[in-house]
Structures are given as C-alpha cells and as structure tokens.
Design a protein around this motif. Structure first.
Motif, PDB file in Angstrom:
ATOM      1  N   MET A   1       0.840  -1.197   0.000  1.00  0.00           N
ATOM      2  CA  MET A   1       0.000   0.000   0.000  1.00  0.00           C
ATOM      3  C   MET A   1       0.873   1.245   0.000  1.00  0.00           C
ATOM      4  SD  MET A   1      -1.400   0.557   3.914  1.00  0.00           S
ATOM      5  CE  MET A   1      -2.347  -0.943   4.024  1.00  0.00           C
ATOM      6  N   GLY A   2       0.315   2.319  -0.506  1.00  0.00           N
ATOM      7  CA  GLY A   2       0.986   3.608  -0.421  1.00  0.00           C
ATOM      8  C   GLY A   2       0.810   4.184   0.972  1.00  0.00           C
ATOM      9  N   ALA A   3       1.685   5.107   1.326  1.00  0.00           N
ATOM     10  CA  ALA A   3       1.594   5.733   2.653  1.00  0.00           C
ATOM     11  C   ALA A   3       0.268   6.469   2.840  1.00  0.00           C
ATOM     12  CB  ALA A   3       2.769   6.690   2.854  1.00  0.00           C
ATOM     13  N   ASP A   4      -0.343   6.934   1.758  1.00  0.00           N
ATOM     14  CA  ASP A   4      -1.638   7.599   1.863  1.00  0.00           C
ATOM     15  C   ASP A   4      -2.710   6.635   2.366  1.00  0.00           C
ATOM     16  OD1 ASP A   4      -1.203   6.280  -0.586  1.00  0.00           O
ATOM     17  OD2 ASP A   4      -2.815   7.377  -1.564  1.00  0.00           O
ATOM     18  N   ASN A   5      -2.617   5.365   1.944  1.00  0.00           N
ATOM     19  CA  ASN A   5      -3.577   4.378   2.429  1.00  0.00           C
ATOM     20  C   ASN A   5      -3.327   3.998   3.879  1.00  0.00           C
ATOM     21  OD1 ASN A   5      -5.473   3.814   0.340  1.00  0.00           O
ATOM     22  ND2 ASN A   5      -3.866   2.802  -0.814  1.00  0.00           N
ATOM     23  N   LEU A   6      -2.064   4.056   4.308  1.00  0.00           N
ATOM     24  CA  LEU A   6      -1.765   3.754   5.704  1.00  0.00           C
ATOM     25  C   LEU A   6      -2.477   4.746   6.623  1.00  0.00           C
ATOM     26  CD1 LEU A   6      -0.195   2.063   7.772  1.00  0.00           C
ATOM     27  CD2 LEU A   6       1.744   3.625   7.461  1.00  0.00           C
ATOM     28  N   VAL A   7      -2.602   6.001   6.182  1.00  0.00           N
ATOM     29  CA  VAL A   7      -3.254   7.037   6.990  1.00  0.00           C
ATOM     30  C   VAL A   7      -4.702   6.663   7.302  1.00  0.00           C
ATOM     31  CG1 VAL A   7      -4.007   9.442   7.012  1.00  0.00           C
ATOM     32  CG2 VAL A   7      -1.722   8.854   6.174  1.00  0.00           C
ATOM     33  N   GLN A   8      -5.391   6.063   6.343  1.00  0.00           N
ATOM     34  CA  GLN A   8      -6.798   5.699   6.546  1.00  0.00           C
ATOM     35  C   GLN A   8      -6.994   4.206   6.792  1.00  0.00           C
ATOM     36  OE1 GLN A   8      -9.261   6.175   3.091  1.00  0.00           O
ATOM     37  NE2 GLN A   8      -7.747   5.317   1.686  1.00  0.00           N
ATOM     38  N   PHE A   9      -5.906   3.477   6.994  1.00  0.00           N
ATOM     39  CA  PHE A   9      -5.975   2.029   7.121  1.00  0.00           C
ATOM     40  C   PHE A   9      -6.896   1.584   8.263  1.00  0.00           C
ATOM     41  CE2 PHE A   9      -3.625  -2.081   8.287  1.00  0.00           C
ATOM     42  CZ  PHE A   9      -4.288  -2.826   7.329  1.00  0.00           C
ATOM     43  N   ASP A  10      -6.916   2.344   9.346  1.00  0.00           N
ATOM     44  CA  ASP A  10      -7.742   1.959  10.489  1.00  0.00           C
ATOM     45  C   ASP A  10      -9.241   2.124  10.220  1.00  0.00           C
ATOM     46  OD1 ASP A  10      -6.969   4.819  10.647  1.00  0.00           O
ATOM     47  OD2 ASP A  10      -8.275   4.824  12.398  1.00  0.00           O
TER      48      ASP A  10
END
Length: 202
Positions: free
Chosen positions: A113-122
């Motif tokens: 995943m891109g870091a942008d997706n990590l932000v909303q991963f939760d």
C-alpha cells in the motif's frame, strides 16, 4: 487452480497491490518495481477491484481497467494484472486475503500500500485482521511520508515495524510485520489523470 486465477507455487513471495486502477499509470508501475526490489518479491499481482467501498462514485468498467493496466505494464513478466476480487466475489481486503490463503497454501503474500492508504488504514473493514494475517509493505508517496509515519495503525503496531534496512526480509516472518520505505517520488495519481481528460474513451 481455477481458470483465470494467477499461478503461484508454495514458498514464492507474492506482493498484492489492490485498487480501482481508474486508471492505472506509471506511478503504479514505479511503486511495483520498487516493491519487487526492496521487499525481495518474486511477483506482484495487481488486483483490480470491482469498486472501492470508500469511494462515492463507481469506476470505469472492470474489463477496461484491466486491459489498460496491462498496457501500462508492457508485458512485464513479474507483474500479473488480475480481477481476482470479482472472481472471488469479495469487496473487502480481509475477505480477499482469507480466500487467497486457502487457495494458495504455502505462498508468502505481502500486502502493498501507499503511505496515503496507511493514513486511513484503520477505517478499513477488519483492518486488524489484515495486519495480523500478512506482512505489509508501505511505500511513501508525495506528501504522505510524515502523515503515514504518524498514522493510527502505525502507532498501534509500532513494535511490529521492520527498519528499511531489513525490507528484503519482510515476507520471511509471520504477521504482524510491516515495513515503511521511501521510494523515488512520482506525483502521478489516477484522480489527476481523470481530471485532465476522459481516458475511458481513449
């Protein structure tokens, strides 16, 4: 293996890059090449989704997005473009991973995943099940390095993070296990391409 499903052998390290790919572009190809190299993967599967539950508007037809993605890759044998989620009848990553682990016993999957997706991963459906099921490789994208580093999921699973110097070992250990790497930046995004013109008619 069922017809239309990618081939993978036990012991292989397969990266999974999911998304709407509406449309696929060279930025996707860039992070895929970096993931192959940095995480020591044998293959990457692009899983073109029927639709993203977090997005309000539907994407272009699935077959069109799959074909365009293959054109972007120009026959790279290390990358497989697949409509796996449509074939499996899944819409959420946790369900897809559950099916894949049953279908491909012994294959070492890594979720990319891109870091942008990590932000909303939760916010993802059963996100804790995902991170507890497969290692996760996170690739930094423009403007998302610092937000990604401070994401809620990153904080909760801080003890499970591998340093970038050990990224090639990501698939070698059990989950939870994740690694955040910086890669050469590409500012391309599918949304910007859609704004510039209707690629769907191209």
């Amino acid at each position: 293996m069922k017809k239309g499903f990618p081939i993978a052998k036990p012991g292989q390290k397969i990266g999974l890059l999911g998304g709407s790919f509406d449309p696929a572009h060279q930025g996707h190809a860039l992070i895929t090449r970096e993931a192959l190299r940095r995480f020591g993967l044998d293959r990457v599967w692009w899983m073109v989704s029927p639709g993203n539950p977090l997005k309000a508007h539907g994407p272009a037809p699935l077959a069109q997005r799959v074909e365009h993605a293959r054109q972007i890759l120009r026959g790279d044998p290390r990358v497989v473009v697949s409509d796996l989620e449509a074939r499996l009848g899944t819409r959420f990553t946790a369900d897809t991973l559950s099916h894949l682990r049953r279908l491909y016993p012994g294959v070492r999957f890594v979720w990319l995943m891109g870091a942008d997706n990590l932000v909303q991963f939760d916010r993802w459906d059963h996100w804790r099940d995902i991170i507890e099921t497969v290692p996760i490789g996170v690739l930094a994208r423009p403007g998302w390095r610092m937000p990604g580093r401070h994401a809620r999921a990153a904080r909760i699973y801080a003890q499970a993070e591998l340093p970038p110097s050990q990224s090639s070992r990501l698939a070698d250990g059990p989950a939870p296990r994740w690694c955040f790497i910086n890669i050469p930046m590409s500012g391309l995004s599918s949304s910007e391409i859609r704004k510039r013109g209707d690629w769907r008619n191209g």
